[in-house]
Design an enzyme around this catalytic site. Structure first.
Site, short mmCIF file in Angstrom:
data_model
loop_
_atom_site.label_atom_id
_atom_site.label_comp_id
_atom_site.label_asym_id
_atom_site.label_seq_id
_atom_site.Cartn_x
_atom_site.Cartn_y
_atom_site.Cartn_z
N ALA A 158 -30.91 -72.95 -2.91
CA ALA A 158 -31.35 -71.57 -2.64
C ALA A 158 -32.30 -71.61 -1.45
O ALA A 158 -33.33 -72.28 -1.50
CB ALA A 158 -32.05 -70.97 -3.85
N HIS A 159 -31.90 -70.93 -0.38
CA HIS A 159 -32.75 -70.93 0.80
C HIS A 159 -32.63 -69.66 1.65
O HIS A 159 -33.37 -69.48 2.60
CB HIS A 159 -32.40 -72.12 1.69
CG HIS A 159 -31.07 -71.98 2.39
ND1 HIS A 159 -29.88 -72.30 1.78
CD2 HIS A 159 -30.76 -71.51 3.62
CE1 HIS A 159 -28.89 -72.05 2.62
NE2 HIS A 159 -29.38 -71.58 3.74
N ARG A 160 -31.69 -68.77 1.31
CA ARG A 160 -31.43 -67.64 2.19
C ARG A 160 -32.61 -66.69 2.25
O ARG A 160 -33.30 -66.44 1.25
CB ARG A 160 -30.17 -66.89 1.74
CG ARG A 160 -28.90 -67.70 1.83
CD ARG A 160 -27.69 -66.86 1.49
NE ARG A 160 -27.39 -65.94 2.57
CZ ARG A 160 -26.60 -66.24 3.60
NH1 ARG A 160 -26.05 -67.43 3.70
NH2 ARG A 160 -26.36 -65.36 4.54
N ASP A 188 -26.80 -70.00 -2.95
CA ASP A 188 -26.71 -68.81 -2.12
C ASP A 188 -26.13 -69.16 -0.75
O ASP A 188 -26.19 -68.37 0.18
CB ASP A 188 -28.06 -68.09 -1.99
CG ASP A 188 -29.16 -68.94 -1.38
OD1 ASP A 188 -28.87 -70.07 -0.91
OD2 ASP A 188 -30.32 -68.47 -1.35
#
Length: 366
Positions: free
Chosen positions: A205-207, A282
């Site tokens: 998860a990094h967006r 994501d």
């Protein structure tokens, strides 16, 4: 005169352009590789190039992170100078990053033609910076390499001539075909982390729309933790620097059984992905990789530019709602991984090089 200049700046671009660059090396196509430094980590980037059997980039612009306008502007300046020096016939960009946008814009205002690898992806969500980049790059490009027939259809709907489009499959299949057996033999990630095959969930998860919003980030983590508890599995989270910074900034406590670990090199990440019970992500690229590897995927977003993965049953959209995440994981753990791979046969790089005006024409997979 240089035939091709490749502009890249992030690890997904390195991965997906590696088969094309390697094809150039094997077939004597004169080329230059430019790293913008968009997501630069010297240790990890060096390992990525080494594991993908690529020479180090010829040019590194060292732009680094920053606001979109500032970052893209610095890249434009550096790319323009590089193109002036190299005088290529074609500039090749991949995907939807600011690096790809800068490369396409700079080339479109100069002599080289523009080739876009992975053209035609659409989420139809203009709140995503990546969606804006995709559309602008496609409409600046002379050669559009669509991974699937659906991507080609989107491009034609937007008025792009079918004569400019080649459906190639996705180069991620080429890359995975080369690396997954190596990862199985050489990666020690499972032992290092004390993991057993099919007994953990992998998460990325990094967006921006997820980790820059404290409420969404907390919900995402709560959903992953709930899924882990329900299925008695640890959730392994290789933490992206952006996400790590936001956890500290927002004062978010990561709930058990989510375990944060250091970012992984490509070999280790492929090993972790290929032996996970399921992946929660994501990332657009990981949706593809999981689909190709037969690993069930839950996408913690409201939409996807990879609809092929949901259509074949390899992926579920869950948003960041904890209940939906948990429910989607349960549904996907029942999947058998026998879906059809929609991304091609691993010969995408060959098709791309055959379509470009280069001196050597590959006759077999690269």
């Amino acid at each position: 005169m240089t035939e091709l200049v490749f502009i890249l700046g992030t690890r997904p671009e390195i991965i997906k352009l590696s088969p094309v660059i390697r094809g150039c090396e094997q077939h004597g196509v004169d080329h230059v590789v430019v790293h913008t430094g968009q997501h630069y980590s010297e240790s990890l980037d060096d390992v990525f190039f080494e594991q993908l059997e690529l020479a180090e980039p010829d040019v590194n612009l060292g732009v680094g992170s920053g606001p979109h306008g500032e970052q893209t502007g610095e890249m434009l300046r550096g790319v323009e100078q590089t193109l002036t020096d190299a005088a290529p016939d074609v500039v090749v960009v991949q995907g939807d990053t600011n690096s790809a946008l800068a490369g396409a814009l700079a080339a479109s205002k100069m002599a080289p033609e523009v080739a876009h690898v992975e053209a035609g992806l659409r989420s139809f969500d203009r709140s995503m910076p990546e969606e804006t980049n995709r559309v602008l790059i496609d409409h600046a490009a002379d050669y559009l390499f669509a991974p699937t027939a659906k991507s080609e259809e989107y491009l034609v709907r937007e008025g792009i001539s079918g004569l400019q489009i080649t459906v190639t499959g996705n180069t991620v299949v080429d890359a995975l075909d080369r690396i997954r057996d190596v990862a199985r033999r050489e990666s020690t990630a499972l032992d290092d982390l004390g993991l057993a095959t099919d007994r953990y969930l992998l998460m990325t998860a990094h967006r921006q729309e997820n980790v820059d919003d404290p409420d969404r980030f907390r919900s995402l983590l709560d959903g992953a933790a709930r899924a882990g508890r329900e299925h008695e599995m640890e959730v392994i989270y290789p933490i992206h620097p952006r996400a790590s910074g936001r956890l500290e900034e927002f004062g978010i406590d990561v709930p058990g059984p989510v375990r944060m670990v250091e970012p992984q090199d490509y070999l280790d990440f492929v090993r972790l992905l290929s032996t996970a019970a399921a992946v929660l992500t994501d990332s657009g690229g990981i949706q593809e990789e999981a689909c190709v590897l037969g690993i069930p995927c839950v996408t913690m977003r409201d939409n996807t530019e990879r609809p092929e993965t949901t259509e074949v049953g390899a992926n579920r959209l869950s948003s960041c709602d904890p209940d939906r995440i948990s429910r989607a994981v349960t549904e996907m753990l029942d999947a058998d991984g026998a879906w059809e791979n929609p991304y091609g046969d691993g010969d995408a790089a060959t098709r791309i090089l055959r379509a470009l005006p280069v001196s050597a024409e590959p006759e077999e997979a690269v």
